[in-house]
Design a protein around this motif. Structure first.
Motif, PDB file in Angstrom:
ATOM      1  N   PRO A  20      -5.176   8.627   0.999  1.00 23.58           N
ATOM      2  CA  PRO A  20      -5.494   9.507  -0.136  1.00 23.58           C
ATOM      3  C   PRO A  20      -6.735   9.017  -0.895  1.00 23.58           C
ATOM      4  CG  PRO A  20      -3.139   9.067  -0.071  1.00 23.58           C
ATOM      5  CD  PRO A  20      -3.780   8.165   0.961  1.00 23.58           C
ATOM      6  N   ARG A  21      -6.966   7.719  -0.813  1.00 29.74           N
ATOM      7  CA  ARG A  21      -8.112   7.118  -1.495  1.00 29.74           C
ATOM      8  C   ARG A  21      -9.421   7.464  -0.796  1.00 29.74           C
ATOM      9  NH1 ARG A  21      -6.312   6.232  -6.460  1.00 29.74           N
ATOM     10  NH2 ARG A  21      -7.646   4.705  -7.434  1.00 29.74           N
ATOM     11  N   LEU A  62     -21.628   6.858  -6.767  1.00 34.72           N
ATOM     12  CA  LEU A  62     -22.204   7.483  -7.956  1.00 34.72           C
ATOM     13  C   LEU A  62     -22.274   6.514  -9.134  1.00 34.72           C
ATOM     14  CD1 LEU A  62     -20.484  10.983  -7.825  1.00 34.72           C
ATOM     15  CD2 LEU A  62     -22.599  10.209  -6.736  1.00 34.72           C
ATOM     16  N   TYR A 109     -10.180  11.336  -1.674  1.00 33.04           N
ATOM     17  CA  TYR A 109     -10.589  11.655  -3.050  1.00 33.04           C
ATOM     18  C   TYR A 109     -11.492  10.590  -3.678  1.00 33.04           C
ATOM     19  CZ  TYR A 109      -7.197  15.343  -2.496  1.00 33.04           C
ATOM     20  OH  TYR A 109      -6.517  16.446  -2.030  1.00 33.04           O
ATOM     21  N   ALA A 150      -6.535   1.097  -9.585  1.00 34.31           N
ATOM     22  CA  ALA A 150      -7.023  -0.153  -9.006  1.00 34.31           C
ATOM     23  C   ALA A 150      -6.721  -1.293  -9.981  1.00 34.31           C
ATOM     24  CB  ALA A 150      -8.525  -0.052  -8.745  1.00 34.31           C
ATOM     25  N   LYS A 154       1.481   2.034  -3.501  1.00 37.08           N
ATOM     26  CA  LYS A 154       0.313   2.639  -4.158  1.00 37.08           C
ATOM     27  C   LYS A 154       0.133   4.083  -3.713  1.00 37.08           C
ATOM     28  CE  LYS A 154      -2.717  -0.818  -5.776  1.00 37.08           C
ATOM     29  NZ  LYS A 154      -3.802  -0.435  -6.602  1.00 37.08           N
ATOM     30  N   ASN A 155       0.373   4.322  -2.447  1.00 34.66           N
ATOM     31  CA  ASN A 155       0.252   5.663  -1.889  1.00 34.66           C
ATOM     32  C   ASN A 155       1.205   6.625  -2.600  1.00 34.66           C
ATOM     33  OD1 ASN A 155      -0.095   7.750   0.355  1.00 34.66           O
ATOM     34  ND2 ASN A 155       2.039   7.192   0.649  1.00 34.66           N
ATOM     35  N   TYR A 197      -1.826   4.105   4.713  1.00 36.02           N
ATOM     36  CA  TYR A 197      -1.340   4.465   3.376  1.00 36.02           C
ATOM     37  C   TYR A 197      -2.462   4.558   2.344  1.00 36.02           C
ATOM     38  CZ  TYR A 197       3.623   4.239   4.569  1.00 36.02           C
ATOM     39  OH  TYR A 197       4.858   4.495   5.102  1.00 36.02           O
ATOM     40  N   ALA A 198      -3.658   4.068   2.709  1.00 38.04           N
ATOM     41  CA  ALA A 198      -4.785   4.150   1.774  1.00 38.04           C
ATOM     42  C   ALA A 198      -5.551   5.460   1.916  1.00 38.04           C
ATOM     43  CB  ALA A 198      -5.726   2.964   1.996  1.00 38.04           C
ATOM     44  N   ASP A 209     -11.102   1.041  -2.951  1.00 31.30           N
ATOM     45  CA  ASP A 209     -10.728   0.197  -4.102  1.00 31.30           C
ATOM     46  C   ASP A 209      -9.313  -0.375  -3.945  1.00 31.30           C
ATOM     47  OD1 ASP A 209      -9.513   2.686  -4.401  1.00 31.30           O
ATOM     48  OD2 ASP A 209      -9.638   2.647  -6.583  1.00 31.30           O
ATOM     49  N   TRP A 210      -8.397   0.421  -3.428  1.00 28.72           N
ATOM     50  CA  TRP A 210      -7.030  -0.093  -3.257  1.00 28.72           C
ATOM     51  C   TRP A 210      -7.027  -1.287  -2.302  1.00 28.72           C
ATOM     52  CZ3 TRP A 210      -3.410   4.770  -2.473  1.00 28.72           C
ATOM     53  CH2 TRP A 210      -3.167   5.347  -3.724  1.00 28.72           C
ATOM     54  N   MET A 211      -7.895  -1.245  -1.287  1.00 27.28           N
ATOM     55  CA  MET A 211      -7.937  -2.352  -0.343  1.00 27.28           C
ATOM     56  C   MET A 211      -8.519  -3.595  -1.014  1.00 27.28           C
ATOM     57  SD  MET A 211      -6.553  -2.092   2.570  1.00 27.28           S
ATOM     58  CE  MET A 211      -6.763  -0.568   3.478  1.00 27.28           C
ATOM     59  N   ARG A 216     -10.579   7.947  -8.192  1.00 29.56           N
ATOM     60  CA  ARG A 216      -9.879   9.013  -7.479  1.00 29.56           C
ATOM     61  C   ARG A 216     -10.153  10.360  -8.132  1.00 29.56           C
ATOM     62  NH1 ARG A 216      -4.574  12.023  -7.843  1.00 29.56           N
ATOM     63  NH2 ARG A 216      -4.163  12.649  -5.713  1.00 29.56           N
ATOM     64  N   LEU A 217     -10.681  11.278  -7.344  1.00 31.68           N
ATOM     65  CA  LEU A 217     -10.862  12.640  -7.830  1.00 31.68           C
ATOM     66  C   LEU A 217      -9.526  13.375  -7.773  1.00 31.68           C
ATOM     67  CD1 LEU A 217     -14.107  13.494  -5.824  1.00 31.68           C
ATOM     68  CD2 LEU A 217     -13.967  12.879  -8.241  1.00 31.68           C
ATOM     69  N   LEU A 268      -3.819  16.575  -1.756  1.00 38.64           N
ATOM     70  CA  LEU A 268      -3.052  15.633  -0.947  1.00 38.64           C
ATOM     71  C   LEU A 268      -2.525  14.544  -1.878  1.00 38.64           C
ATOM     72  CD1 LEU A 268      -2.199  14.458   1.864  1.00 38.64           C
ATOM     73  CD2 LEU A 268      -4.342  13.163   1.781  1.00 38.64           C
ATOM     74  N   GLU A 269      -1.203  14.533  -2.088  1.00 39.28           N
ATOM     75  CA  GLU A 269      -0.647  13.579  -3.048  1.00 39.28           C
ATOM     76  C   GLU A 269      -0.270  12.254  -2.387  1.00 39.28           C
ATOM     77  OE1 GLU A 269      -0.579  13.737  -6.231  1.00 39.28           O
ATOM     78  OE2 GLU A 269      -1.153  15.821  -6.540  1.00 39.28           O
ATOM     79  N   PHE A 270       0.390  12.322  -1.244  1.00 43.25           N
ATOM     80  CA  PHE A 270       0.706  11.081  -0.537  1.00 43.25           C
ATOM     81  C   PHE A 270       0.956  11.363   0.933  1.00 43.25           C
ATOM     82  CE2 PHE A 270       4.799  12.633  -2.055  1.00 43.25           C
ATOM     83  CZ  PHE A 270       5.698  12.338  -1.045  1.00 43.25           C
ATOM     84  N   HIS A 293       0.231   5.961  -6.890  1.00 44.64           N
ATOM     85  CA  HIS A 293      -1.178   6.038  -7.305  1.00 44.64           C
ATOM     86  C   HIS A 293      -1.494   5.125  -8.475  1.00 44.64           C
ATOM     87  CE1 HIS A 293      -2.608   9.561  -4.885  1.00 44.64           C
ATOM     88  NE2 HIS A 293      -1.328   9.529  -4.619  1.00 44.64           N
ATOM     89  N   MET A 342       0.826  -1.205   0.000  1.00 42.09           N
ATOM     90  CA  MET A 342       0.000   0.000   0.000  1.00 42.09           C
ATOM     91  C   MET A 342       0.863   1.259   0.000  1.00 42.09           C
ATOM     92  SD  MET A 342      -3.149   0.804  -0.292  1.00 42.09           S
ATOM     93  CE  MET A 342      -4.354  -0.327   0.409  1.00 42.09           C
ATOM     94  N   PRO A 374     -14.600   9.314  -5.269  1.00 40.18           N
ATOM     95  CA  PRO A 374     -15.781   9.981  -5.825  1.00 40.18           C
ATOM     96  C   PRO A 374     -17.064   9.582  -5.098  1.00 40.18           C
ATOM     97  CG  PRO A 374     -14.824   8.417  -7.417  1.00 40.18           C
ATOM     98  CD  PRO A 374     -13.936   8.411  -6.209  1.00 40.18           C
TER      99      PRO A 374
END
Lengths: 187, 772, 181
Positions: free
Chosen positions: B115-116, C60, B119, A32, A25-26, B112-113, B669-671, C76-77, B91-93, A29, A22, B121
Motif C-alpha cells: 500500500p505504501r 517532492l 500511495y 512512519a 503496519k499494513n 505487506y508494504a 518509508d515503512w521499510m 501516504r496519499l 487500497l486499504e490493505f 497504517h 509489516m 507521494p
C-alpha cells in the motif's frame, strides 16, 4: 470457560523476517516511526550468532496490566478473553502508560497526541479472523494460543533477555531457538 | 476536529462522518437553489442526477471492503497471490492468498508494504522530460508530447540508418506479469532492433540443468516436506523464499536432516541441523569430493545410473583419476570426515534432495558447479523422485500465448543479418520466422555499459528501459553512466525516481500491480494467480502494453504501417488473450474467471520433475556427459574448474536482502522503519586488524569503485569476506553495490538465455576506516 | 462577494498548472487581481522549480495534498483527510473528474471548491453553503501554512513560487476574518 488469548513466539521457527511487523503496519497504517510489533534481535550473550535469533514482540496482554492500572482516563480495558484494549477515544495522551508498562509497549503518537499499542486485532478476532501478524507469519513461528488449553511443555514465560515479572503476568509464551552444528572453514 | 472551531464548520465536520447528514445537506442545497448557484464547471464538476457515492462513514468490518485478486510480480521464488481490500476506491490493505497452500494467507515483509508503494507521494505521476540529462530540470509533458518525441526519434533513426537497430531495449524482472512481455512485443512491432538479452540472475544454472537433463525443471517445493534429507546449497530462503521454509520445517519435524552449505552463516543456516561454511566458488570441488566418496564406498545407485544415465562410467573414471575426497574438502575448506559423513548420510536417505541456490552459480565456474551437484543427486538415484530432485527452478507453467510479446515486424523492415541465440530464458521461440531475412541484433544484458561503448553501425541511439533499474542493478555503475553519454535519447518507464530515471531524457509513469490486469506464475512453485485491476491507475500512469499501444497509434498516424502493435487495446482483454487451452488444462480450470475465486495449482502427474525418467536431452537420458556442453565450449563432463583469481585482499559478496527485492521496496518509508541503512558486515578479526569497531564508517573499495557506509562486526561472515546486501535505499542514499561489482561473465548462460551470467560473487575488495 | 474571490480561482489554476504556459496564464490572472508579484523573465525556470516542489519525477519537496499535512502521515496519499474532502465535494453536488487518480485533497481542487462556494454565495444566501465555506477555510488554514513552510524551505526554489505561496497565505487570511481559529 472463557478464553485467555496470548501470542506464542516460537523462536526455533522464527527467521526474523519482519513480516509480522509489516503485516501490522499494513493493517493499521501506523505513520512512519511508529511500530506496534517489533522483531528484536536476541543478544549474542544469549544466542551466539548476531542477528540470527529473534524475539517478535507486541503487547503482552498481561494478567495484571500496569497500563490499565495506572491510566487516569480509563483508556485501557481488559476483555474477558484476556485482550488488553487501548481506547483512543478515551485516551488523554498523558503518557502515564509509557512509564508504567515494564515492556515499553505503548508508544506516543505526536500527531494524535495519544498513546497507542497493539490491541490484538480485537476487531479481527471478533470477526473470526486471526490477528494480522499471526496470519502473516510465513513459518508458523507466531501463533495465537488460548492459555486455558495451551500445554506446550517447551514453552516458557520468561526467556533470557525478557523481563522477569511474574507479578505482572505477561501472557506471551516463548519457545527458545536452537543451534545447528557449525562447521567453519579451516583457514 | 482540527479544521475549525466555528459551529457552522463543526456541523460540516460532523456531517462528514454521517451518510444521512450528507445526503440531507445536499438535498437542502438543491431545494434552496444553492446547488444550482455553484458553477459546477471549475476543476470540480457537478455530477449527474444519479448522485454521489458517499463513502462508508462507520468502522469498516471485514465485510465492508471490495476484494480483488492480485499477484506479486517482482521476480521472487514465492510469487505470492494477494487479496486486496479496497474501500471507496482506495487500497486499504493486502493479505496473502488463502486458497494457495504455498502463499497460505500470508505475504512477506515486502508484500505487506505494497500500500505504501501505491500511495507514495513520490511515485512518478506524469510523463516528464529532462532538459539537460542529469540536470534535475524536468518539465511535465503530456503523453502526446512524450510519444511525439519518441516516435519522432524512431522515424529519424530509421531514416538515417535504414534500419531501427539503433533502438535498443533493456528490460528484465521489475514485473514478471505475462502481459509485460508486451514491452518486447512493442520493440518487435517497430521492426528489428537491438536487444539486451540474457539474465543477470540465474543463467549459468539454467544452462547446466539443460546440459544434464534437457531442461530446468524442479520438483514442487511443497514436496520437500516428504524429503528425508535436504541440502540447501547456496540458497537463503529465510530471506528470499520465506514461504518455502514451512516445508523444510515439516520435513525436519518428520525426522529429516537439513544441511545448509553457504559461505555465510545465513538466517537459513541457523535453521538447519548442520551448517558448512564453504569457500565461495568451491561448490564443484566439494560435490566432486562427495561423489568420489560415494564411489569409494559403493554408495552410487548403480541401477539408476545404468538405466537412466549417459556417460556415467566416463564421469566416474574422471573422478577416480582427478579427484580425492581430501583434495575436494581442502578446496572447500572443510574437514574430510565431515564431508564423508554427510555424503554417506545423503546417499542413505530416501528420498534426498538438494536445493541449488542462484547465489552459488554467480561465479566464473558457477555453471559447471551446478552440473557437479546435479550429478551428485543423480548418482544417488534421487532425480525424478517426490521429495528428491536437484531443485533449481522451472518454466513448466509458463505456457501462455505471449500474445502481447509476439508481434510481427512492419513490412519492409531491415535488421541484423548475423547469427543470434535466444532472447532470454522466457524466449519460447514463438513467433520466430525461420524464413525471415533479418533478425534483431543482440547484446549481452549483463554488459550494458561495455556493449553501448562498443556498439557501431549503428550505435545505440535510442535506449528504452522498462522493468529495470539499470544504473542501480547492472554491473559497474560508473561504466554504465559513462556509456549512457553516447546514447542520443534514453526513455525510462518506472514507478520511482531512481538512479536510472536520473539519467533519462524522458520518463514515463507506470502502474503498480493493483492498477493493472495481468496473470502471474512462479519459477519455483506451481500456482497460477490472476492479477485484477483493483484500483484506478493513479495520476497518468500506464501499463507497459498501454504505452506500446499508444506509441503505435502515434507512429501509425505519422507513418502508416510503421508499427504493428495493436492500437486502442483493453488491458483486461489483453490479459485474457494470454490464456489458452493448454493453460486451462494444466491448471484444471475452464476459464480465467475461475481464478477470481482463488488461485489454481498445476495438475502434476507427480510432485517430482522427470518422474517418468524420460529426459529432454538428445539421448533421452540424464547426461553426465553432454556433447552439447562440449560443442558450446565447456567440458562434456562436470569437471573441476578453478574459480576467479582474487584481485583484492577480501572476497566481496553482495547477495539479496531481507527487506527488498533488487531495487524495490527498500526505498519505502515503512521499510526504513525496520531497516534504516545499508551496512557492510565484517568479521571481528578482520575489523580489528584494520582498527574498525562496530558502527564505524568505512570505505570499501576495489578497482571498479568505492562505497562509504557503516560497518557491522559479525562472525556470520568469514574473516576473508565482506558482505553487503544489494538494495536501493531511495533518493537520499547513494548506496549501490554495483559500484564495486564488475561485469566479468560466469561460465554458462549463453546456450539457453542468449548471454552468459555475471560472476557477481567472484568479486574482491579492501576496506578501511574513514572519518564519519 | 469579496475582492479576493477571483484570486482563489487563479491560485487554484496556478497550483494545477501542467506547464510553463499554464503557470504564466494563472500568474497573470493573479497579477491582474492586484497581487504584488515580481516580474518573471523565464517561465521555464519557474516550471522546473514548480515540478521539483509539486510534480516530480523526483521525490517532492512540497507535495500539494492536504492529507499529508493533516493526517500526520506525510508519506501516504489517499488518507482520511482525502476521503473527508471528497465527501464535502459530494455534499455540494460536486465531484472531481480525476477521482481516484488525483487525490481529491490536491490544493487546487480544494481551492476550486472554495471558489465555487464563493461564486454561489454571491447570488444566493445559504446558511449551509456558509457553513461549508467556513469549514473549508478552516481546513485550508490548518494545512496550507505547513505546506507553504515546505516551499519556503526547499532548496533551489524559484522566488516567484514563494511569492505566490505567500500571497495564498495572505489571501486565505483575508477571506473571512470571523470564521476560524
Amino acid at each position: 470457560m472463557s478464553k485467555r488469548y496470548a501470542f506464542h513466539v516460537n523462536m526455533a521457527l522464527c527467521i526474523g523476517c519482519d513480516t509480522c511487523a509489516m503485516a501490522c503496519k499494513n493493517q493499521y497504517h501506523q505513520e512512519a516511526g511508529i511500530v506496534w510489533r517489533k522483531v528484536y534481535p536476541v543478544s549474542e550473550a544469549i544466542y551466539p550468532h548476531r542477528d540470527r535469533a529473534w524475539m517478535s514482540l507486541a503487547c503482552n496482554h498481561c494478567d495484571n496490566p500496569p497500563c490499565l492500572e495506572g491510566c487516569p482516563a480509563s483508556a485501557y480495558t481488559k476483555r474477558d478473553d484476556g485482550v488488553v484494549v487501548h481506547h483512543p477515544d478515551l485516551c488523554i495522551g498523558c503518557q502515564q502508560c509509557l512509564h508504567t508498562c515494564p515492556f515499553g509497549v505503548p508508544q506516543y503518537n505526536p500527531h494524535t497526541k495519544k498513546a497507542e499499542k497493539c490491541s490484538l486485532c480485537w476487531e479481527r478476532l471478533d470477526a473470526g479472523l486471526q490477528p494480522a501478524c499471526v496470519q502473516g507469519c510465513p513459518t508458523g513461528a507466531l501463533t495465537l494460543v488460548d492459555l486455558e488449553t495451551f500445554d506446550d511443555p517447551n514453552a516458557i514465560q520468561f526467556p533470557p533477555g525478557f523481563p522477569h515479572l511474574p507479578e505482572v503476568g505477561p501472557s506471551t509464551r516463548f519457545t527458545l531457538p536452537e543451534q545447528p552444528k557449525i562447521v567453519r572453514r579451516e583457514s | 476536529m482540527h479544521e475549525s472551531k466555528s459551529s457552522g464548520a463543526q456541523n460540516i465536520a460532523l456531517a462528514l462522518g454521517n451518510n444521512l447528514s450528507r445526503r440531507s445537506f445536499l438535498k437542502i442545497l438543491m431545494m434552496t437553489g444553492a446547488a444550482a448557484a455553484l458553477p459546477g464547471t471549475g476543476l470540480l464538476r457537478s455530477f449527474s442526477q444519479e448522485g454521489p457515492v458517499f463513502g462508508r462513514a462507520t468502522f469498516a468490518g471485514p465485510g465492508a471492503y471490495q476484494t480483488f485478486r492480485n499477484a506479486c510480480p517482482r521476480n521472487c521464488y514465492d510469487t505470492c497471490g494477494i487479496v486486496s481490500y479496497v474501500k471507496d476506491g482506495v487500497l486499504e490493505f493486502v493479505e496473502g492468498e488463502p486458497t494457495s497452500t504455498y502463499t497460505n494467507g500470508g505475504l512477506c515483509v515486502k508484500g505487506y508494504a505494497y500500500p505504501r508503494t501505491v500511495y507514495s507521494p513520490d511515485r512518478i505521476k506524469y510523463p516528464m522530460r529532462q532538459v539537460g540529462r542529469g540536470s534535475g530540470n524536468w518539465e511535465r509533458i503530456s503523453w502526446e508530447e512524450a510519444l511525439d518525441a519518441i516516435s519522432g526519434k524512431i522515424l529519424e533513426i530509421k531514416e538515417k540508418d535504414g534500419s531501427l537497430l539503433g533502438m535498443a531495449l533493456t528490460k528484465y524482472s521489475g514485473n514478471f506479469g505475462i502481459t509485460h512481455y508486451g514491452v518486447e512485443g512493442m520493440l518487435s512491432s517497430l521492426g528489428y532492433t537491438t536487444r539486451f538479452v540474457g539474465t543477470p540472475c540465474w543463467p549459468a544454472g539454467i544452462d547446466a540443468q539443460n546440459y544434464d537433463m534437457g531442461n530446468m525443471w524442479c520438483n514442487d517445493p511443497e514436496d520437500m516436506a516428504q524429503s528425508k534429507y535436504i541440502i540447501v546449497w547456496g540458497a537463503n530462503p529465510a530471506y528470499c523464499s520465506v514461504h518455502s521454509l514451512k516445508y523444510i520445517y515439516e520435513a525436519k519435524k518428520r525426522g529429516a536432516k537439513v544441511v545448509v552449505i553457504d559461505p555465510v552463516l545465513t538466517q537459513t543456516a541457523v535453521k538447519g541441523d548442520e551448517y558448512w561454511q564453504i569457500k565461495p566458488g568451491a561448490d564443484g570441488a566439494l560435490a566432486l569430493a562427495m561423489s568420489r566418496h560415494l564411489i569409494d564406498q559403493g554408495l552410487v545407485s548403480r541401477e539408476w545410473v545404468a538405466a537412466n544415465g549417459l556417460g556415467y562410467d566416463e564421469y566416474e573414471a574422471y573422478i577416480k583419476a582427478n579427484v580425492t575426497v581430501e583434495w575436494g574438502a581442502e578446496q572447500a575448506g572443510l574437514p574430510v570426515d565431515v564431508v564423508k559423513r554427510v555424503a554417506e548420510e545423503f546417499a542413505a536417505a530416501d528420498p534426498a534432495t538438494i536445493w541449488i541456490g542462484y547465489g552459488m552459480q554467480r561465479h566464473v565456474n558457477g555453471g559447471v558447479n551446478v552440473r557437479a551437484i546435479d550429478a551428485l543427486v543423480a548418482m544417488t538415484g534421487n532425480v525424478g523422485k517426490p521429495g528428491g530432485g536437484a531443485r533449481y527452478g522451472h518454466l513448466f507453467t509458463w505456457g501462455f500465448n505471449y500474445n502481447a510479446m509476439v508481434q510481427a515486424a512492419p513490412e519492409g523492415s531491415v535488421g541484423y543479418t548475423g547469427a543470434t541465440g535466444p532472447k532470454g530464458e522466457f524466449d519460447t521461440g514463438q513467433g520466430a520466422d525461420a524464413a525471415a531475412t533479418y533478425t534483431d541484433r543482440t547484446f549481452n544484458i549483463n554488459k550494458i555499459g561495455q556493449e553501448i561503448l562498443d556498439a557501431q553501425d549503428p550505435p545505440v541511439r535510442l535506449l528504452w528501459i522498462a522493468n529495470k533499474n539499470v544504473v542501480s542493478q547492472d554491473f559497474d555503475k560508473n561504466k554504465i553512466v559513462k556509456a549512457f553519454e553516447k546514447v542520443e535519447m534514453i526513455v525510462a518507464v518506472d514507478l520511482f525516481f531512481n538512479p536510472t530515471v536520473e539519467q533519462a531524457d524522458i520518463v514515463l509513469p507506470t502502474v503498480t500491480p493493483f492498477e493493472d490486469w495481468t496473470v502471474n506464475v512462479s519459477y519455483w512453485h506451481y500456482w497460477l494467480h490472476l492479477n485484477e485491476q483493483a484500483i484506478k491507475p493513479l495520476f497518468e500512469t500506464k501499463s507497459d502494453i498501454e504505452i506500446a499501444s499508444a506509441l503505435s497509434a502515434v507512429l501509425n498516424a505519422k507513418q502508416p504501417g510503421s508499427c504493428t502493435f495493436p492500437q486502442n487495446i483493453d488491458a483486461k482483454e489483453m490479459m485474457i488473450k494470454e490464456f489458452n487451452d493448454g493453460i486451462y488444462q494444466l491448471f484444471g480450470i475452464t476459464s480465467w474467471e475461475d481464478l477470481r475465486k482463488g488461485a489454481a495449482k498445476a495438475k502434476l502427474p507427480s510432485s517430482a520433475s522427470w518422474s517418468d525418467l524420460k529426459f529432454a536431452t538428445p539421448s533421452g537420458k540424464y547426461e553426465f556427459k553432454s556433447e552439447i556442453a562440449q560443442t558450446n565450449g565447456h567440458t562434456a563432463l562436470p569437471e573441476y574448474k578453478a574459480g576467479r583469481e582474487a584481485y583484492a585482499p577480501l572476497r566481496l559478496l553482495t547477495p539479496h536482502a531481507k527487506h527488498g527485492l533488487h531495487s524495490q521496496f527498500q526505498n519505502l518509508d515503512w521499510m526504513h522503519d525496520l531497516n534504516p541503512e545499508p551496512l557492510v558486515y565484517v568479521h571481528p578479526r578482520t575489523a580489528g586488524a584494520k582498527g574498525i569497531v562496530d558502527g564505524d564508517t568505512v570505505r570499501v573499495f576495489n578497482p571498479t569503485g568505492e562505497i562509504r557506509l557503516k560497518a557491522q562486526l559479525t562472525n556470520n561472515v568469514p574473516a576473508d569476506t565482506l558482505l553487503m546486501y544489494e538494495a536501493w535505499f531511495g533518493a537520499k542514499n547513494g548506496f549501490n553495490v554495483n559500484l564495486l561489482v564488475d561485469d566479468v561473465s560466469s561460465d554458462m548462460g549463453a546456450y539457453k538465455t542468449g548471454s552468459p551470467g555475471v560472476a557477481i560473487h567472484d568479486q574482491f575488495a579492501d576496506i578501511e576506516k574513514v572519518a564519519a | 462577494m469579496t475582492a479576493q474571490t477571483p484570486s482563489i480561482l487563479h491560485f487554484s489554476r496556478f497550483f494545477f498548472a501542467a506547464n510553463a504556459a499554464e503557470l504564466q496564464s494563472a500568474y497573470e490572472g493573479l497579477a491582474s487581481d492586484g497581487a504584488p508579484l515580481p516580474v518573471v523573465t523565464d517561465w521555464r525556470e519557474v516550471a522546473f522549480s514548480f515540478n521539483r516542489l509539486f510534480v516530480g519525477p523526483r521525490a517532492l519537496q512540497a507535495p500539494p495534498y492536504a492529507s499529508l499535512y493533516l493526517d500526520g502521515d506525510d508519506t501516504r496519499l489517499m488518507g482520511a483527510s482525502t476521503s473527508r474532502i471528497r465527501q464535502l465535494y459530494a455534499m455540494l453536488g460536486l465531484a472531481s473528474p480525476w477521482q481516484d487518480r488525483i487525490p481529491d485533497d490536491h490544493l487546487a481542487l480544494e481551492l476550486d471548491a472554495l471558489w465555487q462556494i464563493e461564486q454561489a454565495l454571491a447570488t444566493v444566501a445559504s446558511p449551509q453553503l456558509q457553513d461549508a465555506r467556513d469549514y473549508l477555510i478552516g481546513r485550508l488554514r490548518a494545512w496550507v501554512p505547513a505546506f507553504v513552510g515546505r516551499i519556503q524551505a526547499a532548496p533551489q526554489v524559484h522566488p516567484v513560487i514563494v511569492a505566490v505561496a505567500d500571497a495564498l497565505t495572505r489571501a486565505l487570511g483575508r477571506v473571512d476574518p470571523i470564521a476560524v481559529c
